[in-house]
Design a protein around this motif. Structure first.
Motif, PDB file in Angstrom:
ATOM      1  N   ALA A 113      -3.281  14.108  -6.986  1.00  0.00           N
ATOM      2  CA  ALA A 113      -2.034  15.027  -6.152  1.00  0.00           C
ATOM      3  C   ALA A 113      -2.663  14.891  -4.659  1.00  0.00           C
ATOM      4  CB  ALA A 113      -1.990  16.252  -6.735  1.00  0.00           C
ATOM      5  N   GLU A 114      -3.929  15.111  -4.438  1.00  0.00           N
ATOM      6  CA  GLU A 114      -4.313  15.160  -3.064  1.00  0.00           C
ATOM      7  C   GLU A 114      -4.326  13.909  -2.339  1.00  0.00           C
ATOM      8  OE1 GLU A 114      -7.260  15.311   0.321  1.00  0.00           O
ATOM      9  OE2 GLU A 114      -7.135  13.965  -1.458  1.00  0.00           O
ATOM     10  N   ILE A 115      -4.790  12.865  -3.116  1.00  0.00           N
ATOM     11  CA  ILE A 115      -4.568  11.527  -2.399  1.00  0.00           C
ATOM     12  C   ILE A 115      -3.055  11.162  -2.064  1.00  0.00           C
ATOM     13  CG2 ILE A 115      -4.342   9.843  -4.499  1.00  0.00           C
ATOM     14  CD1 ILE A 115      -6.611   8.320  -2.918  1.00  0.00           C
ATOM     15  N   LEU A 116      -2.082  11.365  -2.779  1.00  0.00           N
ATOM     16  CA  LEU A 116      -0.605  11.430  -2.549  1.00  0.00           C
ATOM     17  C   LEU A 116      -0.310  12.043  -1.130  1.00  0.00           C
ATOM     18  CD1 LEU A 116       0.989  11.560  -6.162  1.00  0.00           C
ATOM     19  CD2 LEU A 116       0.322   9.445  -4.768  1.00  0.00           C
ATOM     20  N   MET A 117      -1.056  13.013  -0.937  1.00  0.00           N
ATOM     21  CA  MET A 117      -0.757  13.793   0.249  1.00  0.00           C
ATOM     22  C   MET A 117      -1.453  13.213   1.131  1.00  0.00           C
ATOM     23  SD  MET A 117      -0.869  17.829  -0.447  1.00  0.00           S
ATOM     24  CE  MET A 117      -2.329  18.039  -1.369  1.00  0.00           C
ATOM     25  N   LEU A 118      -2.703  12.534   0.919  1.00  0.00           N
ATOM     26  CA  LEU A 118      -3.287  11.891   2.211  1.00  0.00           C
ATOM     27  C   LEU A 118      -2.417  10.494   2.298  1.00  0.00           C
ATOM     28  CD1 LEU A 118      -5.790  10.867   3.700  1.00  0.00           C
ATOM     29  CD2 LEU A 118      -6.769  10.015   1.771  1.00  0.00           C
ATOM     30  N   TRP A 119      -1.813   9.983   1.577  1.00  0.00           N
ATOM     31  CA  TRP A 119      -1.060   8.809   1.710  1.00  0.00           C
ATOM     32  C   TRP A 119       0.201   9.152   2.735  1.00  0.00           C
ATOM     33  CZ3 TRP A 119       3.683   6.866   1.793  1.00  0.00           C
ATOM     34  CH2 TRP A 119       3.982   5.474   1.766  1.00  0.00           C
ATOM     35  N   GLY A 120       0.767  10.168   2.380  1.00  0.00           N
ATOM     36  CA  GLY A 120       1.910  10.623   3.214  1.00  0.00           C
ATOM     37  C   GLY A 120       1.179  10.823   4.745  1.00  0.00           C
ATOM     38  N   SER A 121       0.187  11.562   4.818  1.00  0.00           N
ATOM     39  CA  SER A 121      -0.239  11.879   6.230  1.00  0.00           C
ATOM     40  C   SER A 121      -0.707  10.552   6.720  1.00  0.00           C
ATOM     41  CB  SER A 121      -1.271  13.002   5.938  1.00  0.00           C
ATOM     42  OG  SER A 121      -2.653  12.534   5.267  1.00  0.00           O
ATOM     43  N   VAL A 122      -1.293   9.558   6.171  1.00  0.00           N
ATOM     44  CA  VAL A 122      -1.575   8.587   6.858  1.00  0.00           C
ATOM     45  C   VAL A 122      -0.593   7.765   7.289  1.00  0.00           C
ATOM     46  CG1 VAL A 122      -2.721   6.110   6.591  1.00  0.00           C
ATOM     47  CG2 VAL A 122      -3.856   8.299   5.659  1.00  0.00           C
ATOM     48  N   ALA A 123       0.632   7.677   6.457  1.00  0.00           N
ATOM     49  CA  ALA A 123       1.897   7.230   7.240  1.00  0.00           C
ATOM     50  C   ALA A 123       2.404   7.401   8.253  1.00  0.00           C
ATOM     51  CB  ALA A 123       2.994   6.951   5.725  1.00  0.00           C
ATOM     52  N   VAL A 124       2.591   9.041   8.093  1.00  0.00           N
ATOM     53  CA  VAL A 124       3.093   9.852   9.144  1.00  0.00           C
ATOM     54  C   VAL A 124       2.164   9.621  10.257  1.00  0.00           C
ATOM     55  CG1 VAL A 124       3.359  12.273   9.973  1.00  0.00           C
ATOM     56  CG2 VAL A 124       4.210  11.678   7.830  1.00  0.00           C
ATOM     57  N   THR A 125       0.973   9.651  10.384  1.00  0.00           N
ATOM     58  CA  THR A 125       0.126   9.557  11.484  1.00  0.00           C
ATOM     59  C   THR A 125       0.432   7.874  12.114  1.00  0.00           C
ATOM     60  OG1 THR A 125      -1.426  11.141  10.424  1.00  0.00           O
ATOM     61  CG2 THR A 125      -2.291   9.512  12.264  1.00  0.00           C
ATOM     62  N   ALA A 126       0.429   6.781  11.136  1.00  0.00           N
ATOM     63  CA  ALA A 126       0.698   5.559  11.781  1.00  0.00           C
ATOM     64  C   ALA A 126       1.990   5.580  12.275  1.00  0.00           C
ATOM     65  CB  ALA A 126       0.573   4.745  10.620  1.00  0.00           C
ATOM     66  N   CYS A 127       2.977   6.337  11.953  1.00  0.00           N
ATOM     67  CA  CYS A 127       4.420   6.246  12.500  1.00  0.00           C
ATOM     68  C   CYS A 127       4.522   7.101  13.925  1.00  0.00           C
ATOM     69  CB  CYS A 127       5.455   6.747  11.627  1.00  0.00           C
ATOM     70  SG  CYS A 127       5.904   5.622  10.408  1.00  0.00           S
ATOM     71  N   LEU A 128       3.420   8.240  13.966  1.00  0.00           N
ATOM     72  CA  LEU A 128       3.281   8.998  15.319  1.00  0.00           C
ATOM     73  C   LEU A 128       2.544   8.206  16.232  1.00  0.00           C
ATOM     74  CD1 LEU A 128       3.095  12.427  13.722  1.00  0.00           C
ATOM     75  CD2 LEU A 128       5.075  11.429  14.755  1.00  0.00           C
ATOM     76  N   PHE A 129       1.583   7.572  15.765  1.00  0.00           N
ATOM     77  CA  PHE A 129       0.830   6.588  16.928  1.00  0.00           C
ATOM     78  C   PHE A 129       1.461   5.565  17.464  1.00  0.00           C
ATOM     79  CE2 PHE A 129      -4.022   7.678  15.565  1.00  0.00           C
ATOM     80  CZ  PHE A 129      -3.651   8.950  15.981  1.00  0.00           C
ATOM     81  N   TYR A 130       2.224   4.921  16.569  1.00  0.00           N
ATOM     82  CA  TYR A 130       2.850   3.576  17.086  1.00  0.00           C
ATOM     83  C   TYR A 130       3.615   3.669  18.369  1.00  0.00           C
ATOM     84  CZ  TYR A 130       5.448  -0.581  16.942  1.00  0.00           C
ATOM     85  OH  TYR A 130       6.053  -1.987  17.346  1.00  0.00           O
ATOM     86  N   PRO A 131       4.525   4.705  18.598  1.00  0.00           N
ATOM     87  CA  PRO A 131       5.242   4.801  19.652  1.00  0.00           C
ATOM     88  C   PRO A 131       4.127   5.013  21.106  1.00  0.00           C
ATOM     89  CG  PRO A 131       6.261   6.281  18.210  1.00  0.00           C
ATOM     90  CD  PRO A 131       5.066   5.854  17.608  1.00  0.00           C
ATOM     91  N   VAL A 132       3.077   5.512  20.679  1.00  0.00           N
ATOM     92  CA  VAL A 132       2.193   6.003  21.948  1.00  0.00           C
ATOM     93  C   VAL A 132       1.160   4.729  22.344  1.00  0.00           C
ATOM     94  CG1 VAL A 132       0.224   7.500  22.427  1.00  0.00           C
ATOM     95  CG2 VAL A 132       2.136   8.477  21.097  1.00  0.00           C
ATOM     96  N   ASN A 133       0.895   4.062  21.295  1.00  0.00           N
ATOM     97  CA  ASN A 133       0.176   3.002  21.429  1.00  0.00           C
ATOM     98  C   ASN A 133       0.309   2.047  20.140  1.00  0.00           C
ATOM     99  OD1 ASN A 133      -2.410   1.110  21.116  1.00  0.00           O
ATOM    100  ND2 ASN A 133      -2.585   2.009  23.179  1.00  0.00           N
ATOM    101  N   HIS A 134       0.985   0.797  20.187  1.00  0.00           N
ATOM    102  CA  HIS A 134       1.213  -0.027  19.228  1.00  0.00           C
ATOM    103  C   HIS A 134      -0.059  -0.548  18.504  1.00  0.00           C
ATOM    104  CE1 HIS A 134       5.505   0.031  20.341  1.00  0.00           C
ATOM    105  NE2 HIS A 134       5.553  -1.256  21.226  1.00  0.00           N
ATOM    106  N   ILE A 135      -0.948  -0.581  19.056  1.00  0.00           N
ATOM    107  CA  ILE A 135      -2.243  -1.065  18.526  1.00  0.00           C
ATOM    108  C   ILE A 135      -2.855   0.016  17.515  1.00  0.00           C
ATOM    109  CG2 ILE A 135      -4.728  -1.681  18.816  1.00  0.00           C
ATOM    110  CD1 ILE A 135      -3.848  -3.312  21.386  1.00  0.00           C
ATOM    111  N   ALA A 136      -2.640   1.295  18.039  1.00  0.00           N
ATOM    112  CA  ALA A 136      -3.374   2.449  17.265  1.00  0.00           C
ATOM    113  C   ALA A 136      -2.372   2.531  15.980  1.00  0.00           C
ATOM    114  CB  ALA A 136      -3.061   3.698  17.992  1.00  0.00           C
TER     115      ALA A 136
END
Length: 168
Positions: A113-136
Motif C-alpha cells: 500500500a505504501e509503495i503505491l503511494m510512493l509511485w503516485g508521489s513520484v509521478a506527481v513530482t515528475a509532472c511538477l518538475f517537468y515544467p520547471v526544468n525538462h531535464i529534472a
C-alpha cells in the motif's frame, strides 16, 4: 578563503544529491537483519531481482533524484518552487519509509500500500518538475520505472507468502 569561495557555489548541488543517499542510508539500516533471516526464506516470483542489482540501481536513482531536485531548486529556490519541492519531499519520505515497513516490520501488505503511494508521489513530482526544468522531469522516468517494477515484486512477495504472517 579562496578555496571556500570556489567550493561555495557547488554546496547546494552537493547537498541536493546527498539528501536521497542519506535517506536511503538511514532507511536501509534496518535491511541487513531482515535480509539475513526473514527475506531469504520468502517464496519469490521468478522475476525477483538478484540482491547485487540493488546498490547500483539505487545509486543511479538517488543521483538522478538529487540532480533533478537541484535543477528545480536553482530556478528560484524554495520560495519559487515550494510545490514541486514539497512533492519531492513527500516522495523522499515515502521512499525512506518503505524499507522499514517491508524489512523492519515485515509487513508486506502494508508496504505494498505504501509503495503505491510512493509511485503516485513520484509521478506527481515528475509532472511538477517537468515544467520547471525538462531535464529534472526526465530524470524521474527511470525512478518511476523502477518503483513500478518494485511494486509488482512487492505485490507478488506479499501474495506468495500471505500464509507466512497472520497480520500482514
Amino acid at each position: 578563503m579562496e578555496l571556500v569561495n570556489a567550493v561555495k557555489p557547488y554546496l547546494p548541488m552537493v547537498g541536493a544529491v546527498a539528501l536521497p543517499y542519506l535517506t536511503g542510508f538511514l532507511s536501509n539500516r534496518v535491511t541487513q537483519k531482515g535480509l539475513d533471516t526473514w527475506y531469504k526464506d520468502l517464496k519469490k516470483p521468478w522475476f525477483n531481482p538478484p540482491g547485487w542489482i540493488f546498490p547500483p540501481v539505487w545509486s543511479a536513482l538517488y543521483a538522478g533524484m538529487g540532480v533533478a531536485s537541484y535543477l528545480v531548486w536553482k530556478e528560484g529556490g524554495f520560495a519559487a518552487q515550494a510545490v514541486p519541492l514539497a512533492a519531492y519531499g513527500v516522495q523522499l519520505a515515502l521512499n525512506g519509509a518503505w524499507t522499514p515497513l517491508f524489512f523492519g516490520l515485515r509487513k508486506k501488505g502494508l508496504a505494498f500500500a505504501e509503495i503505491l503511494m510512493l509511485w503516485g508521489s513520484v509521478a506527481v513530482t515528475a509532472c511538477l518538475f517537468y515544467p520547471v526544468n525538462h531535464i529534472a522531469g526526465y530524470l524521474f522516468i527511470p525512478y518511476l520505472g523502477w518503483v513500478s517494477f518494485a511494486s509488482l515484486v512487492n505485490y507478488k512477495l506479499w501474495r506468495l507468502n500471505i500464509t507466512s504472517e497472520k497480520n500482514d
